[in-house]
Design a protein around this motif. Structure first.
Motif, PDB file in Angstrom:
ATOM      1  N   THR A  58      -1.117   3.503  -7.888  1.00  0.00           N
ATOM      2  CA  THR A  58      -2.249   2.602  -7.699  1.00  0.00           C
ATOM      3  C   THR A  58      -2.588   2.489  -6.215  1.00  0.00           C
ATOM      4  OG1 THR A  58      -1.636   1.336  -9.660  1.00  0.00           O
ATOM      5  CG2 THR A  58      -3.091   0.251  -8.076  1.00  0.00           C
ATOM      6  N   ALA A  59      -3.865   2.628  -5.906  1.00  0.00           N
ATOM      7  CA  ALA A  59      -4.311   2.577  -4.514  1.00  0.00           C
ATOM      8  C   ALA A  59      -3.908   1.255  -3.865  1.00  0.00           C
ATOM      9  CB  ALA A  59      -5.827   2.747  -4.435  1.00  0.00           C
ATOM     10  N   GLY A  60      -3.335   1.342  -2.668  1.00  0.00           N
ATOM     11  CA  GLY A  60      -2.970   0.151  -1.910  1.00  0.00           C
ATOM     12  C   GLY A  60      -1.659  -0.482  -2.330  1.00  0.00           C
ATOM     13  N   ALA A  61      -1.052  -0.032  -3.429  1.00  0.00           N
ATOM     14  CA  ALA A  61       0.157  -0.681  -3.932  1.00  0.00           C
ATOM     15  C   ALA A  61       1.340  -0.482  -2.989  1.00  0.00           C
ATOM     16  CB  ALA A  61       0.500  -0.166  -5.325  1.00  0.00           C
ATOM     17  N   ALA A  62       1.465   0.712  -2.413  1.00  0.00           N
ATOM     18  CA  ALA A  62       2.608   0.980  -1.532  1.00  0.00           C
ATOM     19  C   ALA A  62       2.573   0.073  -0.303  1.00  0.00           C
ATOM     20  CB  ALA A  62       2.615   2.447  -1.119  1.00  0.00           C
ATOM     21  N   ASP A  63       1.398  -0.032   0.323  1.00  0.00           N
ATOM     22  CA  ASP A  63       1.275  -0.918   1.492  1.00  0.00           C
ATOM     23  C   ASP A  63       1.520  -2.364   1.106  1.00  0.00           C
ATOM     24  OD1 ASP A  63       0.736   1.145   3.216  1.00  0.00           O
ATOM     25  OD2 ASP A  63      -1.447   0.936   3.064  1.00  0.00           O
ATOM     26  N   ALA A  64       0.977  -2.780  -0.036  1.00  0.00           N
ATOM     27  CA  ALA A  64       1.161  -4.167  -0.492  1.00  0.00           C
ATOM     28  C   ALA A  64       2.630  -4.454  -0.781  1.00  0.00           C
ATOM     29  CB  ALA A  64       0.325  -4.430  -1.742  1.00  0.00           C
ATOM     30  N   LEU A  65       3.360  -3.461  -1.305  1.00  0.00           N
ATOM     31  CA  LEU A  65       4.787  -3.655  -1.597  1.00  0.00           C
ATOM     32  C   LEU A  65       5.575  -3.838  -0.307  1.00  0.00           C
ATOM     33  CD1 LEU A  65       7.172  -3.711  -3.542  1.00  0.00           C
ATOM     34  CD2 LEU A  65       7.261  -1.208  -3.385  1.00  0.00           C
ATOM     35  N   ARG A  66       5.283  -3.012   0.704  1.00  0.00           N
ATOM     36  CA  ARG A  66       5.972  -3.177   1.978  1.00  0.00           C
ATOM     37  C   ARG A  66       5.707  -4.555   2.565  1.00  0.00           C
ATOM     38  NH1 ARG A  66       4.792   2.454   2.463  1.00  0.00           N
ATOM     39  NH2 ARG A  66       2.697   2.007   3.267  1.00  0.00           N
ATOM     40  N   HIS A  67       4.475  -5.012   2.442  1.00  0.00           N
ATOM     41  CA  HIS A  67       4.116  -6.334   2.961  1.00  0.00           C
ATOM     42  C   HIS A  67       4.853  -7.427   2.188  1.00  0.00           C
ATOM     43  CE1 HIS A  67       1.698  -9.373   4.872  1.00  0.00           C
ATOM     44  NE2 HIS A  67       1.338  -9.854   3.698  1.00  0.00           N
ATOM     45  N   ALA A  68       4.892  -7.312   0.858  1.00  0.00           N
ATOM     46  CA  ALA A  68       5.534  -8.339   0.030  1.00  0.00           C
ATOM     47  C   ALA A  68       7.035  -8.388   0.276  1.00  0.00           C
ATOM     48  CB  ALA A  68       5.252  -8.078  -1.447  1.00  0.00           C
ATOM     49  N   GLN A  69       7.665  -7.212   0.476  1.00  0.00           N
ATOM     50  CA  GLN A  69       9.115  -7.182   0.676  1.00  0.00           C
ATOM     51  C   GLN A  69       9.521  -7.750   2.031  1.00  0.00           C
ATOM     52  OE1 GLN A  69       9.818  -2.996  -0.116  1.00  0.00           O
ATOM     53  NE2 GLN A  69      10.691  -3.469  -2.119  1.00  0.00           N
ATOM     54  N   SER A  70       8.553  -7.843   2.967  1.00  0.00           N
ATOM     55  CA  SER A  70       8.858  -8.442   4.269  1.00  0.00           C
ATOM     56  C   SER A  70       8.816  -9.953   4.220  1.00  0.00           C
ATOM     57  CB  SER A  70       7.857  -7.940   5.323  1.00  0.00           C
ATOM     58  OG  SER A  70       6.562  -8.463   5.072  1.00  0.00           O
ATOM     59  N   ARG A  71       8.392 -10.508   3.074  1.00  0.00           N
ATOM     60  CA  ARG A  71       8.293 -11.962   2.922  1.00  0.00           C
ATOM     61  C   ARG A  71       9.255 -12.407   1.834  1.00  0.00           C
ATOM     62  NH1 ARG A  71       2.196 -12.790   1.451  1.00  0.00           N
ATOM     63  NH2 ARG A  71       2.855 -14.960   1.421  1.00  0.00           N
ATOM     64  N   VAL A  72       9.960 -13.462   2.066  1.00  0.00           N
ATOM     65  CA  VAL A  72      10.899 -14.023   1.099  1.00  0.00           C
ATOM     66  C   VAL A  72      10.653 -15.519   1.005  1.00  0.00           C
ATOM     67  CG1 VAL A  72      12.700 -12.286   1.411  1.00  0.00           C
ATOM     68  CG2 VAL A  72      12.631 -14.283   2.919  1.00  0.00           C
ATOM     69  N   PRO A  73      10.980 -16.145  -0.163  1.00  0.00           N
ATOM     70  CA  PRO A  73      11.489 -15.550  -1.378  1.00  0.00           C
ATOM     71  C   PRO A  73      10.389 -14.896  -2.198  1.00  0.00           C
ATOM     72  CG  PRO A  73      11.209 -17.878  -1.685  1.00  0.00           C
ATOM     73  CD  PRO A  73      10.853 -17.605  -0.264  1.00  0.00           C
ATOM     74  N   THR A  74      10.760 -14.107  -3.225  1.00  0.00           N
ATOM     75  CA  THR A  74       9.789 -13.493  -4.117  1.00  0.00           C
ATOM     76  C   THR A  74      10.017 -13.995  -5.528  1.00  0.00           C
ATOM     77  OG1 THR A  74      11.261 -11.616  -4.553  1.00  0.00           O
ATOM     78  CG2 THR A  74       9.743 -11.410  -2.708  1.00  0.00           C
ATOM     79  N   ARG A  75       9.020 -13.726  -6.399  1.00  0.00           N
ATOM     80  CA  ARG A  75       9.167 -14.098  -7.796  1.00  0.00           C
ATOM     81  C   ARG A  75       8.391 -13.079  -8.616  1.00  0.00           C
ATOM     82  NH1 ARG A  75       4.927 -15.969 -10.459  1.00  0.00           N
ATOM     83  NH2 ARG A  75       3.084 -16.688  -9.325  1.00  0.00           N
ATOM     84  N   ASP A  76       8.588 -13.101  -9.889  1.00  0.00           N
ATOM     85  CA  ASP A  76       7.833 -12.239 -10.796  1.00  0.00           C
ATOM     86  C   ASP A  76       7.367 -13.047 -11.978  1.00  0.00           C
ATOM     87  OD1 ASP A  76       7.708  -9.237 -10.133  1.00  0.00           O
ATOM     88  OD2 ASP A  76       9.713  -9.845  -9.480  1.00  0.00           O
ATOM     89  N   GLY A  77       6.116 -12.808 -12.379  1.00  0.00           N
ATOM     90  CA  GLY A  77       5.531 -13.587 -13.458  1.00  0.00           C
ATOM     91  C   GLY A  77       5.717 -12.900 -14.771  1.00  0.00           C
TER      92      GLY A  77
END
Length: 833
Positions: free
Chosen positions: A814-833
């Protein structure tokens, strides 16, 4: 279920379905009934079976229009009755909004943690009953006269982002009033209480909407090196964040005051920051109406009764144990009084950080007699600190311990109310030498500049010099400015030169300004010739002030741009056309510009024409000539020059014809390919509301007309004509039609147009689905090749912290997903819906 308790989509769907059931209607009955409702904004309300079914089965958060239609067909039509339903919808839509790290819901915030003073504790009378025990954390809130104004300001800030600042002296009730207002107006928002300015700056990098940033005692965030940049607050406001703060009036006044001419301006940032605030001031005493309300509440809360019955202090100050703080200090034993006074004096001269035990031990001897110093009792400091930290009426203490971990005290801070009192009663008292020496040895680094300034103001040259030197050694070049008056000027210059030569731009700028102020032309020349741009600029200014044309010319001829610019300005000021022409002809664009300005001021049409028409084609002269001809209303000369290819003349001619309302001449020129005329003609027709002529021109590929026609139709809400033009390939109409549909939340029409290849509709649909948090529809469109939907899907998953789903989108390409994942992993905490 009470509508005010709804927070989830399931709860909202169940309540709406219960409403339908009580009316005895099926889902299809809802659709039929919607078709019979009166039109809203020119559109017939609809409630398709699929939409009603999706809502009932909790597939996605419904649009407001859907809920309003559902309520209307069920007989709930009055705005006041619909409001609780729509408020519930808003809570549902924002319930899963990402929680900023460290934030809590406003309704769950603890007032004491936010800075609301603890209250005096008194024994309740039996008649008050257990429900109003005097051991409650806070007394009942006495409504204030300014509450409505304060809550209105917070409401407005909540609609578009804003900064509300409440000022008032210590213990006048500003923090409690602000807390009650925020809790009443924005109970479902997140509340972030940053412990320091760094946390606020970090939050501004990725701000979350529907967040209240709580900055009690704003001055505490500003009194450190770096403070809070005004740009940070501006970005937060633009992101829709609501900032609320309290501040003492004198702290605000000091920061908004302009410096004297030529003096440093250390408060420039804070002045810009405070200009963004909507300020409300809290009076120090209760009004007649407020006292009456307090009398009513005093029947159930004896703390209010005690405060009302205390004649020698204000109501809010008594509630916060203010007068008792003063008595406790005044009546303290000698060693305890010395400890408290040393702490108060340190705060008075700029020590904001908690005061350490080492500081107090070193400073206190100066507050004692020789005999008291010689014969202290055993454990004198421990006993003095026990007295100073004793809670008064269960509310506060003269010195409040600050923790450095469980069971460890980092230092002590004086009570705000006592500090304000000491500012008045000890205003002219000198600090003993032991206190200044202790401050030098034991101050917090963040307080170094404020203590140095205070020492300088109080004539303590040795202490000021020591602290300024330390600041410079730690890279704080601004301190070198203060050294000028403490050291000899030459020594200060040498210190600044050393810093500047090591790459400190602030020091270089300050040094250049100082050398210019001293008239040191040779020193400035030396630094300018070695590549110092600050020195070059100051040197040029100094030479221009002195009218030294020769030196300016010499430097300009060597490629010194500031000298060239100021030489041209000086020649223009002197009206020296010949020298300006000479420099202009040699390629000096500042001279070329100013020569054209000067000739225009003199009305010299012939020289301007000569320069505009010469072989090199002086563009500045052409522009000023066109301006001058337009001012003179000379249509014929403008037309002649425009027809010869002079773009400036064409633009001014079109403006002049438009100003005269000469539609026919504008049309004639536009039809001959004159773009400025086409634009002005379209503007004129749009202002006249002449849709037919705009359409005629737009149909003949006149893009300014097409753009303004679309804008006019959009303002009129003429969806039919916009749709017709969009279907015929009119791109401006297609873009505005998509915008209108997005504002109306018309997902179905946007989807239909996007599926038919409308790029504008696809873009707006992706944005709208992302704003609604509709992951499923975004994924469906992304899987069908919609690149914009793919990008918005990745951004939405990152924003919601759904790392596992993001990983799946990365695997799917998916376009943009790789960059968005790197950005999300740099922020904590995370969750999943």
């Amino acid at each position: 279920m009470n509508l005010g308790e709804i927070t989830t989509l399931r709860q909202l769907a169940d309540e709406l379905d219960q409403l339908r059931s009580t009316r005895g209607m099926s889902l299809r009955d809802l659709g039929k009934a919607a078709a019979k409702l009166p039109k809203q904004n020119g559109r017939q309300p609809t409630l398709p079976h699929s939409t009603a079914s999706d809502l009932r089965n909790v597939k996605s958060v419904p649009q407001q229009e859907t809920v309003v239609t559902w309520l209307a067909v069920c007989g709930v039509t009055e705005e006041a009755v619909q409001r609780p339903w729509l408020q519930a919808l808003e809570r549902v839509a924002n319930f899963h909004q990402q929680r900023p790290p460290g934030a809590v819901r406003v309704r769950d915030a603890r007032p004491r943690v936010l800075g609301v003073h603890a209250s005096i504790q008194v024994d309740q009378l039996a008649r008050c009953g257990p429900a109003t025990s005097g051991r409650n954390e806070l007394p009942l809130y006495v409504p204030r006269d300014f509450d409505a104004d304060l809550r209105t300001r917070i409401t407005l800030a909540g609609q578009q982002g804003g900064f509300v600042l409440v000022t008032g002296d210590s213990s006048v009730g500003k923090t409690r009033a602000l807390f009650e207002a925020v809790r009443a107006v924005l109970p479902d928002w997140w509340l972030l209480h940053p412990g320091e300015a760094d946390v606020l700056r970090e939050f501004a990098g990725q701000p979350a909407g529907r967040t209240v940033v709580w900055l009690d005692e704003l001055q505490d965030y500003l009194d450190f090196h770096g403070g809070v940049p005004a740009g940070v607050v501006r970005r937060l406001i633009e992101a829709g964040v609501v900032l609320v703060a309290t501040c003492w009036p004198d702290k605000r006044t000091k920061r908004v005051a302009l410096p004297a001419d030529g003096e440093p301006d250390p408060d420039a940032n804070d002045r810009r920051l405070l200009s963004l605030a909507d300020v409300l001031t809290v009076p120090g005493t209760l009004s007649i109406h407020e006292r009456r309300r307090a009398e009513d509440l005093a029947q159930t809360d004896r703390r209010i009764r005690v405060a009302l019955d205390t004649p020698d202090a204000g109501f809010t100050q008594v509630i916060a144990a203010g007068p008792e703080l003063i008595r406790h200090w005044d009546q303290a034993p000698a060693y305890a009084k010395a400890v408290i006074t040393a702490a108060l004096d340190a705060r008075r001269v700029g020590a904001h950080a908690p005061l350490t035990r080492d500081y107090l031990e070193a400073a206190v001897p100066g507050y004692l007699t020789n005999r008291q110093q010689a014969t202290p009792p055993p454990h004198w400091l421990d006993n003095a600190l026990d007295y100073a930290t004793e809670l008064l009426h269960g509310a506060t203490a003269t010195l409040c311990p600050v923790a450095a971990g469980m069971g460890t005290i980092a230092g002590y801070q004086v009570a705000d109310y006592l500090h304000q009192h000491a500012l008045r009663v000890r205003r002219t008292e000198h600090l003993p030498d032991t206190a200044w020496h202790a401050l030098i040895c034991h101050h917090h680094p963040d307080d170094a500049h404020s203590i140095a300034n205070n020492a300088d103001l109080r004539g303590r040259d040795h202490e000021a010099l020591t602290l300024y030197q330390r600041l410079i050694d730690n890279g704080y070049a601004f301190a070198a400015v203060q050294l000028v008056d403490l050291l000899g000027r030459q020594e200060a210059v040498e210190r600044l030169r050393e810093l500047a030569d090591n790459g400190d731009e602030f020091a270089a700028d300050t040094l250049a300004a100082l050398l210019a102020k001293q008239g040191k032309v040779d020193h400035l020349c030396e630094r300018a010739d070695s590549g110092d741009a600050f020195a070059a600029a100051r040197l040029a200014e100094l030479l221009a002030e002195q009218g030294d044309v020769e030196q300016l010319r010499e430097r300009a001829d060597k490629g010194d741009w500031p000298a060239a610019a100021l030489l041209a300005a000086l020649l223009a000021e002197q009206g020296d056309v010949e020298r300006l022409r000479e420099r202009s002809d040699n390629g000096g664009w500042p001279a070329e510009t100013l020569l054209a300005e000067l000739l225009a001021e003199q009305g010299d049409v012939e020289q301007l024409r000569e320069r505009a028409d010469n072989g090199n084609g002086d563009g500045f002269a052409a522009m000023r000539l066109a301006d001058l001809l337009a001012e003179q209303g000379d249509v014929e000369q403008l037309r002649e020059r425009a027809d010869s290819g002079d773009g400036s003349a064409a633009a001014r001619l079109a403006e002049l014809l438009a100003k005269q309302g000469d539609v026919e001449r504008l049309r004639e020129r536009a039809d001959n390919g004159d773009r400025p005329a086409a634009m002005r003609l379209a503007d004129l027709l749009a202002k006249q509301g002449d849709v037919e002529r705009l359409r005629e021109r737009a149909d003949n590929d006149d893009w300014p007309a097409a753009e303004l026609l679309a804008d006019l139709l959009a303002k009129q809400g003429d969806m039919e004509q916009l749709r017709e033009r969009a279907d015929n390939g009119d791109r401006p109409a297609a873009a505005l039609l998509a915008d209108l549909r997005a504002k109306q939340g018309d997902v179905e029409q946007l989807r239909e147009c996007a599926d038919n290849g409308d790029g504008f509709a696809a873009s707006r649909l992706a944005d709208l689905l992302a704003a609604q948090g509709d992951v499923e529809q975004l994924r469906e469109r992304a899987d069908n090749g919609d690149g914009l939907a793919a990008i918005r899907l990745a951004e939405l998953l990152a924003k919601q912290g759904m790392v596992e789903q993001l990983k799946q989108e990365v695997a799917a390409g998916t376009a943009g997903a790789a960059d968005a994942l790197r950005h999300a992993q740099s922020r904590v905490p995370t969750r999943d819906g």
